[in-house]
Design a protein around this motif. Structure first.
Motif, PDB file in Angstrom:
ATOM      1  N   ALA A  18       0.838  -1.209   0.000  1.00 58.49           N
ATOM      2  CA  ALA A  18       0.000   0.000   0.000  1.00 58.49           C
ATOM      3  C   ALA A  18       0.864   1.247   0.000  1.00 58.49           C
ATOM      4  O   ALA A  18       1.788   1.371   0.795  1.00 58.49           O
ATOM      5  CB  ALA A  18      -0.897  -0.007   1.235  1.00 58.49           C
ATOM      6  N   PRO A  19       0.584   2.221  -0.871  1.00 56.10           N
ATOM      7  CA  PRO A  19       1.412   3.426  -0.964  1.00 56.10           C
ATOM      8  C   PRO A  19       1.502   4.203   0.334  1.00 56.10           C
ATOM      9  O   PRO A  19       2.555   4.712   0.680  1.00 56.10           O
ATOM     10  CB  PRO A  19       0.708   4.241  -2.056  1.00 56.10           C
ATOM     11  N   ALA A  20       0.408   4.308   1.102  1.00 56.69           N
ATOM     12  CA  ALA A  20       0.447   5.113   2.322  1.00 56.69           C
ATOM     13  C   ALA A  20       1.445   4.548   3.314  1.00 56.69           C
ATOM     14  O   ALA A  20       2.234   5.283   3.908  1.00 56.69           O
ATOM     15  CB  ALA A  20      -0.949   5.165   2.948  1.00 56.69           C
ATOM     16  N   THR A  21       1.439   3.231   3.505  1.00 57.14           N
ATOM     17  CA  THR A  21       2.381   2.649   4.442  1.00 57.14           C
ATOM     18  C   THR A  21       3.779   2.598   3.856  1.00 57.14           C
ATOM     19  O   THR A  21       4.762   2.596   4.582  1.00 57.14           O
ATOM     20  CB  THR A  21       1.922   1.242   4.853  1.00 57.14           C
ATOM     21  N   ALA A  22       3.904   2.555   2.554  1.00 55.93           N
ATOM     22  CA  ALA A  22       5.229   2.615   1.939  1.00 55.93           C
ATOM     23  C   ALA A  22       5.900   3.949   2.259  1.00 55.93           C
ATOM     24  O   ALA A  22       7.108   4.007   2.475  1.00 55.93           O
ATOM     25  CB  ALA A  22       5.127   2.424   0.434  1.00 55.93           C
ATOM     26  N   GLN A  23       5.112   5.025   2.326  1.00 56.96           N
ATOM     27  CA  GLN A  23       5.684   6.322   2.663  1.00 56.96           C
ATOM     28  C   GLN A  23       6.240   6.310   4.068  1.00 56.96           C
ATOM     29  O   GLN A  23       7.270   6.922   4.351  1.00 56.96           O
ATOM     30  CB  GLN A  23       4.613   7.405   2.506  1.00 56.96           C
ATOM     31  N   ALA A  24       5.577   5.604   4.993  1.00 60.65           N
ATOM     32  CA  ALA A  24       6.092   5.508   6.344  1.00 60.65           C
ATOM     33  C   ALA A  24       7.447   4.820   6.360  1.00 60.65           C
ATOM     34  O   ALA A  24       8.359   5.208   7.099  1.00 60.65           O
ATOM     35  CB  ALA A  24       5.095   4.758   7.232  1.00 60.65           C
ATOM     36  N   ALA A  25       7.604   3.772   5.520  1.00 64.63           N
ATOM     37  CA  ALA A  25       8.893   3.087   5.449  1.00 64.63           C
ATOM     38  C   ALA A  25       9.966   4.015   4.908  1.00 64.63           C
ATOM     39  O   ALA A  25      11.107   4.024   5.383  1.00 64.63           O
ATOM     40  CB  ALA A  25       8.766   1.841   4.568  1.00 64.63           C
ATOM     41  N   GLU A  26       9.604   4.827   3.894  1.00 63.33           N
ATOM     42  CA  GLU A  26      10.581   5.744   3.327  1.00 63.33           C
ATOM     43  C   GLU A  26      11.025   6.791   4.346  1.00 63.33           C
ATOM     44  O   GLU A  26      12.128   7.317   4.277  1.00 63.33           O
ATOM     45  CB  GLU A  26       9.980   6.433   2.099  1.00 63.33           C
ATOM     46  N   ALA A  27      10.143   7.135   5.315  1.00 67.43           N
ATOM     47  CA  ALA A  27      10.478   8.154   6.298  1.00 67.43           C
ATOM     48  C   ALA A  27      11.406   7.637   7.391  1.00 67.43           C
ATOM     49  O   ALA A  27      11.987   8.433   8.136  1.00 67.43           O
ATOM     50  CB  ALA A  27       9.193   8.702   6.923  1.00 67.43           C
ATOM     51  N   ALA A  28      11.523   6.335   7.545  1.00 66.74           N
ATOM     52  CA  ALA A  28      12.399   5.770   8.565  1.00 66.74           C
ATOM     53  C   ALA A  28      13.854   6.037   8.205  1.00 66.74           C
ATOM     54  O   ALA A  28      14.204   6.157   7.034  1.00 66.74           O
ATOM     55  CB  ALA A  28      12.150   4.270   8.681  1.00 66.74           C
ATOM     56  N   PRO A  29      14.736   6.137   9.208  1.00 73.97           N
ATOM     57  CA  PRO A  29      16.161   6.358   8.915  1.00 73.97           C
ATOM     58  C   PRO A  29      16.717   5.264   8.005  1.00 73.97           C
ATOM     59  O   PRO A  29      16.456   4.074   8.205  1.00 73.97           O
ATOM     60  CB  PRO A  29      16.818   6.307  10.295  1.00 73.97           C
ATOM     61  N   ALA A  30      17.453   5.671   6.997  1.00 72.53           N
ATOM     62  CA  ALA A  30      17.998   4.708   6.032  1.00 72.53           C
ATOM     63  C   ALA A  30      19.194   3.980   6.634  1.00 72.53           C
ATOM     64  O   ALA A  30      19.941   4.529   7.447  1.00 72.53           O
ATOM     65  CB  ALA A  30      18.405   5.422   4.751  1.00 72.53           C
ATOM     66  N   ILE A  31      19.362   2.727   6.212  1.00 70.86           N
ATOM     67  CA  ILE A  31      20.523   1.932   6.627  1.00 70.86           C
ATOM     68  C   ILE A  31      21.643   2.149   5.625  1.00 70.86           C
ATOM     69  O   ILE A  31      21.413   2.152   4.417  1.00 70.86           O
ATOM     70  CB  ILE A  31      20.157   0.435   6.702  1.00 70.86           C
ATOM     71  N   ASP A  32      22.852   2.328   6.119  1.00 69.84           N
ATOM     72  CA  ASP A  32      24.016   2.527   5.256  1.00 69.84           C
ATOM     73  C   ASP A  32      24.645   1.174   4.950  1.00 69.84           C
ATOM     74  O   ASP A  32      25.363   0.613   5.784  1.00 69.84           O
ATOM     75  CB  ASP A  32      25.026   3.453   5.938  1.00 69.84           C
ATOM     76  N   TYR A  33      24.387   0.660   3.761  1.00 70.08           N
ATOM     77  CA  TYR A  33      24.932  -0.648   3.402  1.00 70.08           C
ATOM     78  C   TYR A  33      26.358  -0.577   2.867  1.00 70.08           C
ATOM     79  O   TYR A  33      26.930  -1.599   2.489  1.00 70.08           O
ATOM     80  CB  TYR A  33      23.989  -1.350   2.422  1.00 70.08           C
ATOM     81  N   ALA A  34      26.943   0.628   2.870  1.00 71.72           N
ATOM     82  CA  ALA A  34      28.382   0.723   2.638  1.00 71.72           C
ATOM     83  C   ALA A  34      29.161   0.258   3.863  1.00 71.72           C
ATOM     84  O   ALA A  34      30.339  -0.106   3.757  1.00 71.72           O
ATOM     85  CB  ALA A  34      28.763   2.162   2.297  1.00 71.72           C
ATOM     86  N   GLU A  35      28.491   0.224   5.019  1.00 75.30           N
ATOM     87  CA  GLU A  35      29.117  -0.248   6.252  1.00 75.30           C
ATOM     88  C   GLU A  35      29.087  -1.774   6.303  1.00 75.30           C
ATOM     89  O   GLU A  35      28.028  -2.387   6.124  1.00 75.30           O
ATOM     90  CB  GLU A  35      28.379   0.317   7.464  1.00 75.30           C
ATOM     91  N   GLU A  36      30.236  -2.379   6.559  1.00 76.70           N
ATOM     92  CA  GLU A  36      30.279  -3.843   6.610  1.00 76.70           C
ATOM     93  C   GLU A  36      29.437  -4.402   7.743  1.00 76.70           C
ATOM     94  O   GLU A  36      28.972  -5.543   7.678  1.00 76.70           O
ATOM     95  CB  GLU A  36      31.721  -4.323   6.726  1.00 76.70           C
ATOM     96  N   THR A  37      29.217  -3.615   8.800  1.00 80.40           N
ATOM     97  CA  THR A  37      28.406  -4.084   9.917  1.00 80.40           C
ATOM     98  C   THR A  37      26.937  -4.226   9.547  1.00 80.40           C
ATOM     99  O   THR A  37      26.162  -4.787  10.322  1.00 80.40           O
ATOM    100  CB  THR A  37      28.543  -3.128  11.109  1.00 80.40           C
ATOM    101  N   SER A  38      26.538  -3.731   8.388  1.00 78.13           N
ATOM    102  CA  SER A  38      25.155  -3.868   7.937  1.00 78.13           C
ATOM    103  C   SER A  38      24.919  -5.176   7.188  1.00 78.13           C
ATOM    104  O   SER A  38      23.821  -5.402   6.671  1.00 78.13           O
ATOM    105  CB  SER A  38      24.773  -2.692   7.025  1.00 78.13           C
ATOM    106  N   TRP A  39      25.937  -6.033   7.149  1.00 74.61           N
ATOM    107  CA  TRP A  39      25.840  -7.292   6.408  1.00 74.61           C
ATOM    108  C   TRP A  39      26.143  -8.477   7.325  1.00 74.61           C
ATOM    109  O   TRP A  39      27.100  -8.449   8.089  1.00 74.61           O
ATOM    110  CB  TRP A  39      26.822  -7.299   5.239  1.00 74.61           C
ATOM    111  N   LEU A  40      25.326  -9.521   7.225  1.00 70.79           N
ATOM    112  CA  LEU A  40      25.612 -10.778   7.906  1.00 70.79           C
ATOM    113  C   LEU A  40      26.744 -11.522   7.216  1.00 70.79           C
ATOM    114  O   LEU A  40      27.593 -12.126   7.859  1.00 70.79           O
ATOM    115  CB  LEU A  40      24.370 -11.676   7.905  1.00 70.79           C
TER     116      LEU A  40
END
Length: 382
Positions: free
Chosen positions: A15-37
């Motif tokens: 649903a677009p409305a709830t997708a906007q809520a996800a976009e508003a959350a702080p983004a994860i930096d996947y350039a950081e190795e700690t963001s990967w298992l």
């Protein structure tokens, strides 16, 4: 439990409305190795030897330790299932033993045939299950989780893929997110030409009855032969003598004219076939589940066991029902177990609508690895 599955399936509505809520959350930096298992060349859950013993009708056989390959021909991008024990509805980004364990058991062995990439993400947690059972809408929860998976994929594609062929591997919640990723981000893009396959296991993927394309994807077909690339391997597994019941959410679609897709990794062309399975035996069974005595000769000598032909499977598609029917080739006279694990237990009883959900990947792991090897070879010959 049915209400919970309906709530989980609501993620497919996107649903677009709830997708906007996800976009508003702080983004994860996947350039950081700690963001990967898991990342290639790192001593993580996918970078360790996996001590494994063959379990044969005569008992325990040869021992070995599967190690990551030095020059893998392809990449594997993996999204893990619902395992987080964090108290919120979405997990944090601190990997616990449950995330590490899922990557070790479901992805670690694939490091023998591909470079392994497994992002951490703010997944829907086990704590979300009772809330979903009470009827709470989980769409926003899943949209936040998906936003992380999408961000990890985009970072991987731009900075880590380096033009290599790749395989998507997901189970359960991971399959929900990768199904959406393939439909929205990949199948219409340049990257689709490098996709060996999408292994979308443990959650329903739909196709029109009698067809191999359409439904969940516009143009990506099911895999029907070894070496075929740009296709989908998918199934939900059930014991052959306990098929999806009428109220099951796994293995049944409510959409008339459609069925739940099934591709048997051991026999993509159809029919029954013995399975090449890998079992993790170093942890107790699921709560309420009986223990498995793997051999009359005693406990397993290593954390992993390989069984070839202990179980066999074939795809069943009957109208709106589709699943991988698994049979155990029991022989009470030999030293090998006559029972395999994988059922989900609730209040001491197996949930019939979930089938062999906990063993979905273990059942066919050896067959899936061979498929990747065949697909990588076919890609190189193009």
């Amino acid at each position: 439990m049915r209400r919970m599955m309906i709530a989980l399936a609501a993620a497919a509505a996107w649903a677009p409305a709830t997708a906007q809520a996800a976009e508003a959350a702080p983004a994860i930096d996947y350039a950081e190795e700690t963001s990967w298992l898991c990342l290639p060349g790192r001593q993580d859950a996918c970078g360790r030897p996996l001590p494994t013993t063959a379990l044969t009708p005569n008992g325990y056989g040869s021992n070995g330790a599967v190690r990551p390959a030095e020059n893998s021909p392809a990449d594997c991008f993996y999204v893990y299932p619902t395992v987080s024990r964090d108290p919120g509805l979405n997990s944090d980004m601190n990997a616990g033993p449950e995330e590490h364990g899922a990557a070790l058991v479901q992805l670690g062995r694939f490091a023998g045939v591909c470079r392994t990439f497994a992002p951490l993400y703010r997944s829907a947690t086990l704590a979300a299950i009772p809330r979903a059972m009470a009827g709470e809408d989980m769409t926003a929860v899943f949209n936040l989780a998906y936003a992380d998976v999408r961000a990890a994929w985009r970072h991987y594609l731009e900075h880590r893929n380096q033009g290599r062929p790749f395989v998507l591997i997901g189970h359960s919640q991971g399959t929900i997110h990768l199904t959406r990723l393939l439909a929205e981000e990949i199948e219409e893009s340049e990257a689709a030409g490098r996709m060996l396959s999408a292994m979308l296991i443990g959650y329903n993927v739909e196709v029109p009855q009698g067809r191999t394309v359409g439904g969940s994807f516009r143009r990506t077909p099911l895999c029907t032969e070894p070496g075929q690339t740009g296709c989908v391997v998918t199934y939900v597994s059930f014991r052959a003598d306990a098929p999806p019941p009428p109220a099951s959410d796994f293995g049944r679609t409510p959409r008339p004219g459609f069925t739940v897709a099934c591709t048997n990794p051991a026999a993509l062309g159809g029919g029954p076939a013995p399975l090449d399975s890998y079992w993790f035996t170093a942890e107790p069974p699921a709560p309420g589940a009986p223990t498995v005595d793997w051999s009359s000769l005693g406990p397993p000598p290593t954390p992993f066991l390989r069984t070839e032909g202990l179980a066999s499977a074939q795809c069943v598609n009957e109208g709106q029902v589709g699943y991988l029917a698994v049979s155990v080739n029991a022989n009470p006279g030999d030293a090998r177990t006559d029972r395999i694990p994988g059922d989900v237990y609730f209040q001491g009883r197996p949930l019939p609508g979930w089938g062999l959900h906990l063993a979905d990947v273990s059942l066919t792991q050896g067959d899936l690895m061979r498929l990747i090897e065949a697909q990588a070879q076919a890609y190189d010959r193009r």
